[in-house]
Design a protein around this motif. Structure first.
Motif, PDB file in Angstrom:
ATOM      1  N   PRO A  34       0.822  -1.225   0.000  1.00 49.96           N
ATOM      2  CA  PRO A  34       0.000   0.000   0.000  1.00 49.96           C
ATOM      3  C   PRO A  34       0.849   1.265   0.000  1.00 49.96           C
ATOM      4  CG  PRO A  34      -0.874  -1.586   1.567  1.00 49.96           C
ATOM      5  CD  PRO A  34       0.434  -2.145   1.074  1.00 49.96           C
ATOM      6  N   THR A  35       2.112   1.118   0.384  1.00 46.67           N
ATOM      7  CA  THR A  35       3.032   2.248   0.361  1.00 46.67           C
ATOM      8  C   THR A  35       3.101   2.891  -1.023  1.00 46.67           C
ATOM      9  OG1 THR A  35       4.372   1.300   2.117  1.00 46.67           O
ATOM     10  CG2 THR A  35       5.449   2.886   0.700  1.00 46.67           C
ATOM     11  N   PHE A  36       2.943   2.078  -2.064  1.00 45.98           N
ATOM     12  CA  PHE A  36       3.065   2.584  -3.426  1.00 45.98           C
ATOM     13  C   PHE A  36       1.801   3.281  -3.915  1.00 45.98           C
ATOM     14  CE2 PHE A  36       6.152  -0.789  -3.048  1.00 45.98           C
ATOM     15  CZ  PHE A  36       7.282  -0.232  -3.624  1.00 45.98           C
ATOM     16  N   GLY A  37       0.700   3.142  -3.164  1.00 43.22           N
ATOM     17  CA  GLY A  37      -0.498   3.900  -3.486  1.00 43.22           C
ATOM     18  C   GLY A  37      -1.362   3.351  -4.590  1.00 43.22           C
ATOM     19  N   LEU A  38      -1.193   2.081  -4.983  1.00 42.56           N
ATOM     20  CA  LEU A  38      -2.049   1.504  -6.025  1.00 42.56           C
ATOM     21  C   LEU A  38      -3.411   1.163  -5.414  1.00 42.56           C
ATOM     22  CD1 LEU A  38      -2.183   0.542  -8.966  1.00 42.56           C
ATOM     23  CD2 LEU A  38      -1.429  -1.700  -8.169  1.00 42.56           C
ATOM     24  N   THR A  39      -4.470   1.616  -6.052  1.00 39.62           N
ATOM     25  CA  THR A  39      -5.802   1.441  -5.470  1.00 39.62           C
ATOM     26  C   THR A  39      -6.829   1.173  -6.555  1.00 39.62           C
ATOM     27  OG1 THR A  39      -7.561   2.508  -4.190  1.00 39.62           O
ATOM     28  CG2 THR A  39      -6.164   3.935  -5.526  1.00 39.62           C
ATOM     29  N   PHE A  40      -7.905   0.457  -6.174  1.00 38.19           N
ATOM     30  CA  PHE A  40      -9.042   0.236  -7.061  1.00 38.19           C
ATOM     31  C   PHE A  40     -10.197   1.182  -6.726  1.00 38.19           C
ATOM     32  CE2 PHE A  40      -7.082  -3.789  -8.206  1.00 38.19           C
ATOM     33  CZ  PHE A  40      -7.452  -3.911  -9.524  1.00 38.19           C
ATOM     34  N   GLY A  41      -9.972   2.133  -5.862  1.00 35.23           N
ATOM     35  CA  GLY A  41     -11.019   3.058  -5.460  1.00 35.23           C
ATOM     36  C   GLY A  41     -11.412   2.855  -4.020  1.00 35.23           C
TER      37      GLY A  41
ATOM     38  N   TYR B 288       8.996   4.360   2.613  1.00 32.98           N
ATOM     39  CA  TYR B 288       9.537   3.147   2.007  1.00 32.98           C
ATOM     40  C   TYR B 288      10.327   2.316   3.001  1.00 32.98           C
ATOM     41  CZ  TYR B 288       7.948   4.547  -2.576  1.00 32.98           C
ATOM     42  OH  TYR B 288       7.154   4.866  -3.636  1.00 32.98           O
ATOM     43  N   LEU B 289      10.949   2.947   3.982  1.00 34.15           N
ATOM     44  CA  LEU B 289      11.695   2.193   4.980  1.00 34.15           C
ATOM     45  C   LEU B 289      10.754   1.346   5.826  1.00 34.15           C
ATOM     46  CD1 LEU B 289      14.527   1.706   6.127  1.00 34.15           C
ATOM     47  CD2 LEU B 289      14.094   3.548   7.766  1.00 34.15           C
ATOM     48  N   ALA B 290       9.547   1.844   6.056  1.00 32.90           N
ATOM     49  CA  ALA B 290       8.566   1.122   6.861  1.00 32.90           C
ATOM     50  C   ALA B 290       7.424   0.607   5.993  1.00 32.90           C
ATOM     51  CB  ALA B 290       8.034   2.036   7.963  1.00 32.90           C
ATOM     52  N   ALA B 291       7.739   0.176   4.790  1.00 37.70           N
ATOM     53  CA  ALA B 291       6.715  -0.287   3.849  1.00 37.70           C
ATOM     54  C   ALA B 291       5.941  -1.473   4.420  1.00 37.70           C
ATOM     55  CB  ALA B 291       7.369  -0.682   2.527  1.00 37.70           C
ATOM     56  N   THR B 292       4.628  -1.460   4.206  1.00 37.99           N
ATOM     57  CA  THR B 292       3.762  -2.531   4.697  1.00 37.99           C
ATOM     58  C   THR B 292       3.892  -3.769   3.807  1.00 37.99           C
ATOM     59  OG1 THR B 292       2.174  -0.879   5.472  1.00 37.99           O
ATOM     60  CG2 THR B 292       1.386  -3.159   5.244  1.00 37.99           C
ATOM     61  N   PRO B 293       4.192  -4.949   4.395  1.00 39.67           N
ATOM     62  CA  PRO B 293       4.332  -6.163   3.577  1.00 39.67           C
ATOM     63  C   PRO B 293       3.002  -6.600   2.966  1.00 39.67           C
ATOM     64  CG  PRO B 293       5.384  -6.423   5.730  1.00 39.67           C
ATOM     65  CD  PRO B 293       4.550  -5.182   5.800  1.00 39.67           C
ATOM     66  N   VAL B 294       3.063  -7.234   1.797  1.00 43.18           N
ATOM     67  CA  VAL B 294       1.877  -7.771   1.130  1.00 43.18           C
ATOM     68  C   VAL B 294       2.066  -9.250   0.774  1.00 43.18           C
ATOM     69  CG1 VAL B 294       1.008  -5.595   0.215  1.00 43.18           C
ATOM     70  CG2 VAL B 294       2.752  -6.853  -1.058  1.00 43.18           C
ATOM     71  N   GLY B 295       3.173  -9.846   1.223  1.00 44.86           N
ATOM     72  CA  GLY B 295       3.431 -11.253   0.933  1.00 44.86           C
ATOM     73  C   GLY B 295       4.193 -11.905   2.066  1.00 44.86           C
ATOM     74  N   THR B 296       4.019 -13.197   2.224  1.00 42.54           N
ATOM     75  CA  THR B 296       4.755 -13.965   3.228  1.00 42.54           C
ATOM     76  C   THR B 296       5.271 -15.245   2.597  1.00 42.54           C
ATOM     77  OG1 THR B 296       2.734 -15.070   3.973  1.00 42.54           O
ATOM     78  CG2 THR B 296       3.385 -13.073   5.145  1.00 42.54           C
ATOM     79  N   GLY B 297       6.444 -15.684   3.042  1.00 45.83           N
ATOM     80  CA  GLY B 297       7.020 -16.910   2.490  1.00 45.83           C
ATOM     81  C   GLY B 297       8.151 -17.432   3.339  1.00 45.83           C
ATOM     82  N   VAL B 298       8.652 -18.580   2.934  1.00 50.96           N
ATOM     83  CA  VAL B 298       9.765 -19.237   3.620  1.00 50.96           C
ATOM     84  C   VAL B 298      10.739 -19.748   2.572  1.00 50.96           C
ATOM     85  CG1 VAL B 298      10.465 -21.102   5.167  1.00 50.96           C
ATOM     86  CG2 VAL B 298       8.270 -19.943   5.531  1.00 50.96           C
TER      87      VAL B 298
END
Length: 527
Positions: free
Chosen positions: A280-287, A311-321
């Protein structure tokens, strides 16, 4: 001293982040030479130790060459950043990063940029380690932990996409253009600049059925980006200990938080990869109303949050190992052979996940980039979201991608701890965002000039830089009792001497000034 440390921390974080924000060339890995001690030689599989061997070869954590080796190693704010272009000069790259507003291309300059950059690789790699800790326990093995951000980009665009990026609605792809007075005219290549400057309504197809699909437009193009935040844990130990042979094995696990994914690839006029997931840090939105989605668009950053903090505290949108595993052989105490599998695993992108529509590009608005820096562009230059944008996206619940897995093979010879020379070969095991396009080859070594200074140098080629030959170089300083280490390095010293030397230009800088070592001798004296 405190002021100096504060300034250094700000500089390294800023330098790493600014490269990501500025470069319009999404990236691939650069052999994972994130450690400043490895960057200058260009090879690492049998060289790195303690936390610096995470992601390279965890078996090296089992190394203990003598009682003088440190038991505990701690480091802070180490960074390694680089940018490669097969077309831009050193000056253009530096200006693109630091002063993008200095560019203001005219229509003629935009037209000249198209053949200059089409089908040319651009790649970058940014690695910023916040903290690393290595603990070596005799007869038990070595443990290591690190927390770092890794940003990888790569792009190679065909002539059509390059022309649309720089010329926007004036690109020859669009048969008609709309002028400011509402008049629609054919988009002739012979239109004078005074007419081109009146194009404000955009370029479009009067008959949408004649427009090309995204697969056709992007054919033979690759646009890739991956930004992970990693929490790494590794362990290595010695399993065979004989006079003429020692064998070390190791493994590691990394918990991943995904910040950004862009993976667009088209082959045979079909989309092969079409994944996008951005924090969400990048601001892409569907409205604002999820029940009534609009065409995806970009909103302005939150008020009160600086770009640096955002950007230093960007919210994650994916998780993995992910997992690493390695082995190392030491023959007669000074001949080393090692191999490692790295980045085995996957990541699920569940936030702001999109697929590129396989529809047709019927129209766009925007006059095209007037700089090499896409992040300095406005919606007047090129639109990435909303109506009449370059990309049309469809939201999805989840995207699952493999990590950029590699096989590393390396060997080296050490002569009385004065010279240490070796080679590396890195083979990509899959074709995903963040991995190499080709096999990477490197040779290099260290020369310990005296007990204070170590000089490193090497040669490498391949990966995502084609036939470009890099000449890495670095220097490392050790405190008089080897309790403190600092250094600087570059992945290609030749680019600071001559642009486009040996196949391209690589601008890079690696540094570490807060690396501390504690060995058994000092612990005994302290007691």
């Amino acid at each position: 001293m405190k002021t100096l440390l504060t300034q250094y921390c700000k500089f390294t974080i800023f330098f790493s982040c600014i490269l990501f924000l500025c470069f319009h060339s999404p990236i691939f890995a650069q052999s994972d030479l994130s450690a400043f001690t490895a960057t200058g030689r260009g090879v690492a599989t049998t060289f790195t130790t303690d936390y610096q061997t995470i992601g390279i070869n965890p078996a090296n954590l089992g190394f203990r060459r003598s009682f003088r080796d440190p038991l505990l190693t701690i480091g802070f704010f180490e960074q390694s950043s680089s940018f490669f272009s097969g077309a831009l000069s050193r000056g253009d790259i530096i200006k693109t990063v630091l002063n993008p507003s200095d560019f203001n291309f005219s229509l003629e300059e935009k037209a000249r940029a198209v053949p200059k950059l089409q089908n040319r690789a651009l790649a970058a790699s940014i690695d910023f380690m916040i903290v690393g800790v290595g603990l070596s326990i005799p007869k038990v093995g070595g443990f290591a932990f690190s927390m770092r951000d890794k940003i990888q980009f790569f792009t190679r665009l065909n002539p059509t996409v390059t022309e649309i990026a720089f010329l926007g609605h004036n690109a020859s792809y669009f048969p008609e253009v709309e002028l400011s007075n509402g008049r629609i005219i054919p988009n002739s290549p012979n239109l004078p600049d005074r007419i081109r400057e009146q194009v404000v309504g955009g370029g479009f197809y009067n008959n949408p059925q004649n427009a090309k699909s995204y697969g056709e437009i992007l054919n033979d193009s690759r646009l890739s980006a991956a930004w992970y935040r990693e929490y790494n844990f590794s362990y290595g130990t010695k399993i065979i200990d004989q006079y003429n042979l020692a064998v070390h094995i190791g493994g590691g696990v990394k918990l991943l938080r995904g910040i950004a994914l862009i993976d667009l690839l088209a082959e045979n006029n079909q989309l092969v990869q079409d994944n996008i997931s951005l924090s969400p840090t990048f601001g892409l939105t569907f409205g604002e109303d999820p029940d009534k989605p609009t065409a995806p668009g970009f909103i302005n950053p939150e008020v009160g949050a600086s770009r640096f903090r955002k950007y230093l505290a960007a919210t994650p949108v994916g998780t993995g190992v992910g997992f690493d595993m390695g082995i190392n052989f030491v023959i007669k105490k000074n001949l080393y052979f090692g191999a490692a599998l790295t980045n085995i695993g996957s990541i699920n992108w569940t936030g702001n996940a999109y697929k590129l529509s396989n529809g047709r590009l019927e129209q766009i608005e925007g006059s095209g980039l007037n700089t090499y820096n896409i992040f300095a562009a406005s919606e007047e230059n090129i639109r990435f979201g909303g109506d009449k944008s370059l990309f049309q996206l469809n939201g999805v619940n989840e995207i699952r991608t493999q990590l950029p897995s590699t096989l590393r093979i390396g060997g080296s010879y050490e002569y009385f701890r004065t010279f240490h020379i070796g080679f590396d070969v890195i083979v990509p095991l899959n074709d995903v965002s963040g991995n190499f396009n080709e096999v990477w080859y490197g040779i290099g070594g260290d020369w310990r000039v005296n007990r204070w200074f170590k000089f490193s140098m090497g040669f490498n080629t391949g990966g995502n830089q084609g036939n470009k030959v890099n000449i890495p170089m670095g220097i490392t300083y050790n405190g008089s009792r080897r309790w403190y280490e600092m250094g600087i390095a570059t992945r290609d010293i030749s680019s600071y001497v001559a642009s486009n030397f040996a196949g391209g230009t690589t601008v890079s800088f690696a540094s570490g000034f807060l690396r501390f070592k504690i060995n058994e001798i000092r612990l005994r004296k302290a007691r």
